[in-house]
Scaffold this motif. Structure first.
Motif, PDB file in Angstrom:
ATOM      1  N   SER A  99       0.054   0.294  -6.549  1.00  0.00           N
ATOM      2  CA  SER A  99       1.354   0.601  -5.951  1.00  0.00           C
ATOM      3  C   SER A  99       2.502   0.412  -6.928  1.00  0.00           C
ATOM      4  O   SER A  99       3.554   1.035  -6.782  1.00  0.00           O
ATOM      5  N   ASN A 100       2.317  -0.430  -7.914  1.00  0.00           N
ATOM      6  CA  ASN A 100       3.383  -0.674  -8.884  1.00  0.00           C
ATOM      7  C   ASN A 100       3.652   0.556  -9.753  1.00  0.00           C
ATOM      8  O   ASN A 100       4.690   0.647 -10.394  1.00  0.00           O
ATOM      9  N   LEU A 101       2.735   1.510  -9.782  1.00  0.00           N
ATOM     10  CA  LEU A 101       2.900   2.720 -10.577  1.00  0.00           C
ATOM     11  C   LEU A 101       3.600   3.840  -9.805  1.00  0.00           C
ATOM     12  O   LEU A 101       3.891   4.893 -10.367  1.00  0.00           O
ATOM     13  N   ALA A 102       3.889   3.627  -8.550  1.00  0.00           N
ATOM     14  CA  ALA A 102       4.571   4.628  -7.716  1.00  0.00           C
ATOM     15  C   ALA A 102       6.040   4.748  -8.140  1.00  0.00           C
ATOM     16  O   ALA A 102       6.594   3.826  -8.750  1.00  0.00           O
ATOM     17  N   PRO A 103       6.668   5.867  -7.806  1.00  0.00           N
ATOM     18  CA  PRO A 103       8.109   6.005  -8.082  1.00  0.00           C
ATOM     19  C   PRO A 103       8.897   4.898  -7.372  1.00  0.00           C
ATOM     20  O   PRO A 103       8.503   4.416  -6.308  1.00  0.00           O
TER      21      PRO A 103
ATOM     22  N   GLN B 122       0.850  -1.193   0.000  1.00  0.00           N
ATOM     23  CA  GLN B 122       0.000   0.000   0.000  1.00  0.00           C
ATOM     24  C   GLN B 122       0.884   1.240   0.000  1.00  0.00           C
ATOM     25  O   GLN B 122       1.730   1.398   0.882  1.00  0.00           O
ATOM     26  N   ILE B 123       0.690   2.093  -1.004  1.00  0.00           N
ATOM     27  CA  ILE B 123       1.429   3.353  -1.065  1.00  0.00           C
ATOM     28  C   ILE B 123       0.401   4.473  -1.169  1.00  0.00           C
ATOM     29  O   ILE B 123      -0.389   4.514  -2.118  1.00  0.00           O
ATOM     30  N   PRO B 124       0.385   5.358  -0.170  1.00  0.00           N
ATOM     31  CA  PRO B 124      -0.589   6.457  -0.177  1.00  0.00           C
ATOM     32  C   PRO B 124      -0.519   7.259  -1.483  1.00  0.00           C
ATOM     33  O   PRO B 124       0.556   7.610  -1.963  1.00  0.00           O
TER      34      PRO B 124
ATOM     35  N   VAL C 238      10.396   0.889  -3.155  1.00  0.00           N
ATOM     36  CA  VAL C 238      11.459   0.258  -2.375  1.00  0.00           C
ATOM     37  C   VAL C 238      11.134   0.356  -0.886  1.00  0.00           C
ATOM     38  O   VAL C 238      11.112  -0.647  -0.171  1.00  0.00           O
ATOM     39  N   LYS C 239      10.877   1.561  -0.430  1.00  0.00           N
ATOM     40  CA  LYS C 239      10.615   1.805   0.996  1.00  0.00           C
ATOM     41  C   LYS C 239       9.415   0.995   1.487  1.00  0.00           C
ATOM     42  O   LYS C 239       9.439   0.430   2.579  1.00  0.00           O
ATOM     43  N   ASN C 240       8.368   0.924   0.683  1.00  0.00           N
ATOM     44  CA  ASN C 240       7.133   0.269   1.115  1.00  0.00           C
ATOM     45  C   ASN C 240       7.094  -1.234   0.832  1.00  0.00           C
ATOM     46  O   ASN C 240       6.180  -1.916   1.285  1.00  0.00           O
ATOM     47  N   SER C 241       8.074  -1.748   0.092  1.00  0.00           N
ATOM     48  CA  SER C 241       8.102  -3.180  -0.239  1.00  0.00           C
ATOM     49  C   SER C 241       8.873  -4.012   0.774  1.00  0.00           C
ATOM     50  O   SER C 241       8.838  -5.242   0.710  1.00  0.00           O
ATOM     51  N   THR C 242       9.569  -3.368   1.705  1.00  0.00           N
ATOM     52  CA  THR C 242      10.381  -4.137   2.656  1.00  0.00           C
ATOM     53  C   THR C 242       9.530  -5.085   3.498  1.00  0.00           C
ATOM     54  O   THR C 242       9.923  -6.221   3.736  1.00  0.00           O
TER      55      THR C 242
END
Length: 181
Positions: free
Chosen positions: A62-66, A55-57, A71-75
């Motif tokens: 989320s795959n379309l995020a920079p 989940q990326i705000p 990286v930060k949110n996939s850990t």
């Protein structure tokens, strides 16, 4: 009749117990920034897992995020998903093809039984538990530096490649006279 021994495996995300947090971020960044050097199938698999499990705000997908946000949110996905950890490590190993081949040669010379180096290891059932006590990470790093002094890889990369190519985690250490294969 020969008794068939059932091998035990640890799920691929168990590698996190042996990996520093900063190195995990390095691996994710390297893989997500250089996806083009991996197969379409592997890139799509990683992308689908990020879309479903991260989940990326501000992003429905989320795959379309920079990359930096991915990286930060996939850990946390890497830490809890054996499938994602395996796909990332396979993609990472492909980015270090020379190291992968040299590690396979080194482990084979030390009588390790390893899966074929060109096989996608992410489809294996997990990491084997048994690791030769004599083949510490330090021993493998020094042996690789001896046979390939020109190799420009970090000790962390060499250690992770030993784990990935050897398909083992140093969980059950065994002596030289024993053989678990």
């Amino acid at each position: 009749m020969e008794k068939k021994i059932k091998k035990e495996y640890l799920p691929f995300h168990a590698v996190n117990e042996f990996m520093r947090d900063d190195y995990r971020l390095t691996i994710l960044q390297e893989v997500l920034m250089d996806q083009g050097r991996n197969s379409t199938e592997l890139r799509q698999r990683i992308g689908r897992m990020i879309s479903k499990g991260v989940q990326i705000p501000g992003f429905r997908n989320s795959n379309l995020a920079p990359v930096s946000m991915k990286v930060k949110n996939s850990t946390s996905l890497f830490e809890r998903s054996p499938e994602f950890a395996a796909a990332v490590m396979e993609a990472w190993s492909n980015l270090h093809a020379d190291l992968k081949v040299k590690m396979a040669d080194l482990l084979t010379s030390k009588n390790w039984v390893i899966p074929p180096v060109d096989q996608d290891h992410s489809h294996l059932p997990g990491f084997q538990l048994d690791w030769p006590k004599a083949d510490t990470f330090e021993v493998l790093i020094e042996a690789l530096k001896t046979v390939s002094p020109d190799l420009q890889e970090s000790d962390d990369n060499v250690s992770l490649m030993a784990v990935w190519v050897g398909n083992r985690l140093p969980y059950n250490l065994y002596g030289d006279q024993e053989n678990t294969d």
